[in-house]
Structures are given as structure tokens and as C-alpha cells.
Design a protein around this motif. Structure first.
Motif, PDB file in Angstrom:
ATOM      1  N   LEU A   1       0.861  -1.180   0.000  1.00 57.57           N
ATOM      2  CA  LEU A   1       0.000   0.000   0.000  1.00 57.57           C
ATOM      3  C   LEU A   1       0.895   1.227   0.000  1.00 57.57           C
ATOM      4  N   ALA A   2       0.654   2.135  -0.924  1.00 60.40           N
ATOM      5  CA  ALA A   2       1.524   3.295  -1.057  1.00 60.40           C
ATOM      6  C   ALA A   2       0.711   4.568  -1.205  1.00 60.40           C
ATOM      7  N   ASN A   3       1.076   5.566  -0.425  1.00 59.23           N
ATOM      8  CA  ASN A   3       0.524   6.903  -0.616  1.00 59.23           C
ATOM      9  C   ASN A   3       1.450   7.605  -1.595  1.00 59.23           C
ATOM     10  N   ASN A   4       1.026   7.682  -2.845  1.00 61.16           N
ATOM     11  CA  ASN A   4       1.893   8.113  -3.934  1.00 61.16           C
ATOM     12  C   ASN A   4       1.150   9.107  -4.821  1.00 61.16           C
ATOM     13  N   THR A   5       1.867  10.089  -5.322  1.00 62.57           N
ATOM     14  CA  THR A   5       1.234  11.118  -6.150  1.00 62.57           C
ATOM     15  C   THR A   5       0.861  10.615  -7.540  1.00 62.57           C
ATOM     16  N   CYS A   6       1.203   9.373  -7.882  1.00 63.27           N
ATOM     17  CA  CYS A   6       0.872   8.855  -9.213  1.00 63.27           C
ATOM     18  C   CYS A   6      -0.624   8.622  -9.383  1.00 63.27           C
ATOM     19  N   VAL A   7      -1.399   8.772  -8.309  1.00 60.93           N
ATOM     20  CA  VAL A   7      -2.850   8.638  -8.426  1.00 60.93           C
ATOM     21  C   VAL A   7      -3.459   9.880  -9.080  1.00 60.93           C
ATOM     22  N   LYS A   8      -2.703  10.954  -9.145  1.00 63.30           N
ATOM     23  CA  LYS A   8      -3.226  12.220  -9.680  1.00 63.30           C
ATOM     24  C   LYS A   8      -3.718  12.117 -11.121  1.00 63.30           C
ATOM     25  N   PRO A   9      -3.007  11.463 -12.061  1.00 63.42           N
ATOM     26  CA  PRO A   9      -3.525  11.375 -13.438  1.00 63.42           C
ATOM     27  C   PRO A   9      -4.894  10.719 -13.541  1.00 63.42           C
ATOM     28  N   THR A  10      -5.187   9.757 -12.677  1.00 68.70           N
ATOM     29  CA  THR A  10      -6.516   9.136 -12.682  1.00 68.70           C
ATOM     30  C   THR A  10      -7.588  10.158 -12.353  1.00 68.70           C
ATOM     31  N   PHE A  11      -7.315  11.008 -11.370  1.00 68.57           N
ATOM     32  CA  PHE A  11      -8.274  12.042 -10.998  1.00 68.57           C
ATOM     33  C   PHE A  11      -8.399  13.097 -12.095  1.00 68.57           C
ATOM     34  N   MET A  12      -7.291  13.432 -12.738  1.00 67.01           N
ATOM     35  CA  MET A  12      -7.326  14.427 -13.812  1.00 67.01           C
ATOM     36  C   MET A  12      -8.122  13.911 -15.009  1.00 67.01           C
ATOM     37  N   GLU A  13      -7.949  12.643 -15.338  1.00 64.67           N
ATOM     38  CA  GLU A  13      -8.707  12.054 -16.444  1.00 64.67           C
ATOM     39  C   GLU A  13     -10.200  12.033 -16.122  1.00 64.67           C
ATOM     40  N   LEU A  14     -10.527  11.732 -14.871  1.00 63.82           N
ATOM     41  CA  LEU A  14     -11.928  11.714 -14.454  1.00 63.82           C
ATOM     42  C   LEU A  14     -12.536  13.110 -14.554  1.00 63.82           C
ATOM     43  N   ARG A  15     -11.789  14.117 -14.134  1.00 67.88           N
ATOM     44  CA  ARG A  15     -12.281  15.497 -14.225  1.00 67.88           C
ATOM     45  C   ARG A  15     -12.463  15.925 -15.674  1.00 67.88           C
ATOM     46  N   GLU A  16     -11.556  15.515 -16.544  1.00 66.45           N
ATOM     47  CA  GLU A  16     -11.665  15.867 -17.962  1.00 66.45           C
ATOM     48  C   GLU A  16     -12.916  15.255 -18.590  1.00 66.45           C
ATOM     49  N   ARG A  17     -13.193  14.002 -18.265  1.00 62.42           N
ATOM     50  CA  ARG A  17     -14.395  13.352 -18.798  1.00 62.42           C
ATOM     51  C   ARG A  17     -15.656  14.029 -18.262  1.00 62.42           C
ATOM     52  N   PHE A  18     -15.609  14.449 -17.004  1.00 66.56           N
ATOM     53  CA  PHE A  18     -16.745  15.160 -16.414  1.00 66.56           C
ATOM     54  C   PHE A  18     -16.995  16.485 -17.130  1.00 66.56           C
ATOM     55  N   MET A  19     -15.934  17.240 -17.382  1.00 70.22           N
ATOM     56  CA  MET A  19     -16.088  18.563 -17.978  1.00 70.22           C
ATOM     57  C   MET A  19     -16.614  18.485 -19.405  1.00 70.22           C
ATOM     58  N   ARG A  20     -16.277  17.419 -20.129  1.00 70.31           N
ATOM     59  CA  ARG A  20     -16.786  17.277 -21.494  1.00 70.31           C
ATOM     60  C   ARG A  20     -18.314  17.196 -21.503  1.00 70.31           C
ATOM     61  N   LEU A  21     -18.872  16.516 -20.523  1.00 69.93           N
ATOM     62  CA  LEU A  21     -20.332  16.432 -20.426  1.00 69.93           C
ATOM     63  C   LEU A  21     -20.927  17.698 -19.821  1.00 69.93           C
ATOM     64  N   TYR A  22     -20.287  18.183 -18.768  1.00 74.79           N
ATOM     65  CA  TYR A  22     -20.876  19.283 -18.002  1.00 74.79           C
ATOM     66  C   TYR A  22     -20.888  20.593 -18.791  1.00 74.79           C
ATOM     67  N   LYS A  23     -19.897  20.807 -19.643  1.00 71.33           N
ATOM     68  CA  LYS A  23     -19.871  22.036 -20.439  1.00 71.33           C
ATOM     69  C   LYS A  23     -21.086  22.135 -21.353  1.00 71.33           C
ATOM     70  N   LYS A  24     -21.579  20.998 -21.801  1.00 73.28           N
ATOM     71  CA  LYS A  24     -22.765  20.965 -22.665  1.00 73.28           C
ATOM     72  C   LYS A  24     -24.049  20.757 -21.864  1.00 73.28           C
ATOM     73  N   LYS A  25     -23.906  20.606 -20.541  1.00 71.43           N
ATOM     74  CA  LYS A  25     -25.050  20.308 -19.668  1.00 71.43           C
ATOM     75  C   LYS A  25     -25.777  19.039 -20.121  1.00 71.43           C
ATOM     76  N   ALA A  26     -25.031  18.141 -20.748  1.00 70.10           N
ATOM     77  CA  ALA A  26     -25.630  16.910 -21.271  1.00 70.10           C
ATOM     78  C   ALA A  26     -26.046  15.991 -20.130  1.00 70.10           C
ATOM     79  N   HIS A  27     -27.257  15.460 -20.218  1.00 72.34           N
ATOM     80  CA  HIS A  27     -27.826  14.513 -19.253  1.00 72.34           C
ATOM     81  C   HIS A  27     -27.997  15.113 -17.857  1.00 72.34           C
ATOM     82  N   LEU A  28     -27.783  16.399 -17.713  1.00 76.49           N
ATOM     83  CA  LEU A  28     -27.852  17.012 -16.387  1.00 76.49           C
ATOM     84  C   LEU A  28     -29.280  17.039 -15.846  1.00 76.49           C
TER      85      LEU A  28
END
Length: 329
Positions: A253-280
Motif C-alpha cells: 500500500l503506497a501513498n503516492n502522487t501517481c494517483v493524480k492522473p486518474t483524478f485528472m482524467e476523471l475530471r476531464e471526462r466530467f467537464m466534457r459532459l458538463y460544459k454541454k449540460k448533457a444529461h444534467l
């Protein structure tokens, strides 16, 4: 995380546990959706769930669906190639009734769930079996979570082949420790050696000595980058009972900053939908749900990403030598 039940009901129960048992540490194993997820609104569900994990969880073990699938595919390749003296049991998950190998057209969810189950079995082994150096679950949070928000721990298992019903020769002990820090054994798509460690725990099961643990830590330390203020941030555990059919195993088990890209990718996918208010509108029809819920959730995730970025920035900073105390003679 991507589905409505896991993200909605799961985080609701987490909040209830936080209210009813505030003094008990809350561990969460969260499965993050892959880019090929079949739930269109999974970015919304995941971002909303992340806000609750940030606020109410004490320790989160993120797992990537794609990583689980890659691990199972790798096991299949080893079995199909016949290398390493592989022997497959007659009723194995990777064989058909006729004794031939299955060609998986769909994701093998049972086998993927077995990996997560094996993670939890190793995590709780010290609470169930005796050992010379057992680790309480509370010690994981006390030693691996230096800041409240940074409670996301990378997990890796070795040997991976205990997760399928496959018999292969055991890995050498030193190789097992090396595997735990390779990207192929991580349960999330990341390479921890390229990022910064805040702390790390090694939970070993089987016939392993403390001297073996210390020797391998000293061997691996030069290739791992730890934060300057926690260069000795290791926690170790030895459970004397190994997994069935194996002489030893390791959960890292490691507390490591390499988890950051997973969160960034998740935020990017969210913004693609949210900018268009799609399915909101599907969410806003529910009582209590407002547009501000989404903006607050993505702001919470952005703040978390920023904290990891600040830690990454310290990698290039020189380590200052603290002045030593002088003793008057």
C-alpha cells in the motif's frame, strides 16, 4: 463509482457511518470506471462520489476497472502459452467444461472481483491470523495518511496468479518485492516509481523473516523517491499464515502522487459532459439536487489534484540539511 448504486447508495452509507460512528476509521475500496465504460453518465456519478469520499472516508483504495481487466488478460496469456509449468484445474475460471480455454468476449467480472476480494483478504490477514509483526488496520491510516485529504492509497498484489484458479511455481522472495513496485502489478493504471512516495506499507504473509523485509527495503529504496520529510516512511507487517497454495504473498500500500492522473482524467471526462449540460436534467429532477452540487464536487476534486501537484513540485527542490545540535563539553 460509475454506476448509480455504487456511487449514490455507497457514499450515502459512508456518510451514515461517519455520523453514527465518527471515531471509527472508514476504509473504502472504490472501483473507478475505465474510458470504455458503458454508463454514459459515469463521470457525473464518479465526481459526485469523489466529494463524499474526500469528506467522509479515512482511507480509500482506488482500483481501476481497466487495470483489473489487464491483469486477468495477462493471466490468460500465461495460461494459454503454457509457460512456467502452468497447470490449470479442471473447473477453473479460465477453462471451459471441455477442458479448452475460454475466449472471453466480455469482461470477466467474476475474476476481476476475485482480485478485489484477494486485496481485502490480505489487508485483514493480521486481524484473522497470528504473526510475528501484525499490523492493526488503524495503523495503516496513522502511518500512511500524513494529511487528511491525501488518503488515497495505491495497492499492488504479488503473486497475481493467486487470483485465478491457476497453479504455477511460486515467485522468488526478492522478485516478489520488486514486482510489488512495478506498474504491471498495480491495481490502478500508474507507475509509482515515476512519482513521489509519501509513505509505504508492506504486508507480507507466509514464511518470511523480518531480516528479509529489511534487506529488500534497503535494496529498493534507491529506486524510489520519497518526500524529503519522510525518507523512512515504511510500515511493515508479517502474518505467518500464507494464502492457500502459496508459500508467501505481499500486499503493498503506497501513498503516492501517481494517483493524480486518474483524478485528472476523471475530471476531464466530467467537464466534457458538463460544459454541454448533457444529461444534467436527469439529476436536477431529483429533490435536493441542484447545479451547485456539481460545481462543488468538481471544485473538491480540483483542490485534491492541486495538493498532489504541490507535492510533485517538491521533487526538484533540494533537500536542506537541518543544523545539528551541538553539545557543550
Amino acid at each position: 463509482m460509475g454506476g448509480g448504486t455504487g456511487s449514490g447508495l455507497g457514499t450515502f452509507l459512508l456518510k451514515v457511518l461517519a455520523d453514527e460512528f465518527p471515531e471509527v476509521y472508514r476504509f473504502v475500496t472504490s472501483i473507478y470506471p475505465s474510458a470504455e465504460d458503458d454508463v454514459i453518465t459515469s463521470p457525473y456519478n464518479s465526481i459526485l462520489a469523489m466529494k463524499e469520499l474526500n469528506e467522509h472516508a479515512d482511507c480509500v483504495l482506488p482500483i481501476d476497472n481497466q487495470s483489473l481487466f489487464d491483469i486477468i488478460s495477462k493471466i490468460d496469456l500465461v495460461v494459454n502459452s503454457g509457460k512456467l509449468g502452468t497447470a490449470v484445474k479442471p473447473k477453473s475460471l479460465v477453462t471451459s467444461n471441455a477442458g479448452t480455454f475460454k475466449k472471453r468476449q466480455e469482461k470477466p467480472f467474476d475474476a476481476m472481483n476475485n482480485i478485489v476480494a484477494n486485496l481485502l483478504l490480505n489487508l485483514t490477514s493480521s486481524a484473522r491470523f497470528e504473526g510475528s509483526l501484525n499490523m492493526d488496520l488503524n495503523e495503516i491510516i496513522m502511518n500512511l495518511v500524513p494529511f487528511p485529504q491525501l488518503h488515497y492509497l495505491m495497492s499492488s498484489l504479488t503473486p497475481l496468479y493467486t487470483l485465478a484458479d491457476v497453479n504455477i511455481p511460486p515467485r522468488r522472495l526478492d522478485q516478489m518485492f520488486s514486482d510489488a513496485f512495478s506498474k504491471d502489478h498495480q491495481l490502478i493504471r500508474a507507475n509509482p516509481k515515476h512519482s513521489l512516495y509519501l509513505a509505504c506499507a508492506l504486508m507480507v504473509r507466509g514464511n518470511v523473516q523480518i531480516s528479509d523485509l529489511r534487506r529488500n527495503i534497503e535494496r529498493l529504496k534507491p529506486s524510489l523517491r520519497f518526500v524529503s520529510w519522510n525518507q523512512e516512511g515504511w510500515k511493515t507487517s508479517l502474518c505467518s499464515v500464507p494464502p492457500v497454495g502459496h508459500s508467501h504473498s505481499l500486499l503493498a500500500l503506497a501513498n503516492n502522487t501517481c494517483v493524480k492522473p486518474t483524478f485528472m482524467e476523471l475530471r476531464e471526462r466530467f467537464m466534457r459532459l458538463y460544459k454541454k449540460k448533457a444529461h444534467l436534467h436527469h439529476y436536477l429532477q431529483i429533490e435536493g439536487m441542484e447545479d451547485s452540487c456539481f460545481t462543488e464536487a468538481v471544485s473538491s476534486l480540483s483542490a485534491l489534484i492541486q495538493e498532489y501537484s504541490q507535492l510533485d513540485a517538491t521533487q526538484s527542490m533540494p533537500v536542506e540539511d537541518l543544523p545539528r545540535l551541538s553539545v557543550a563539553v
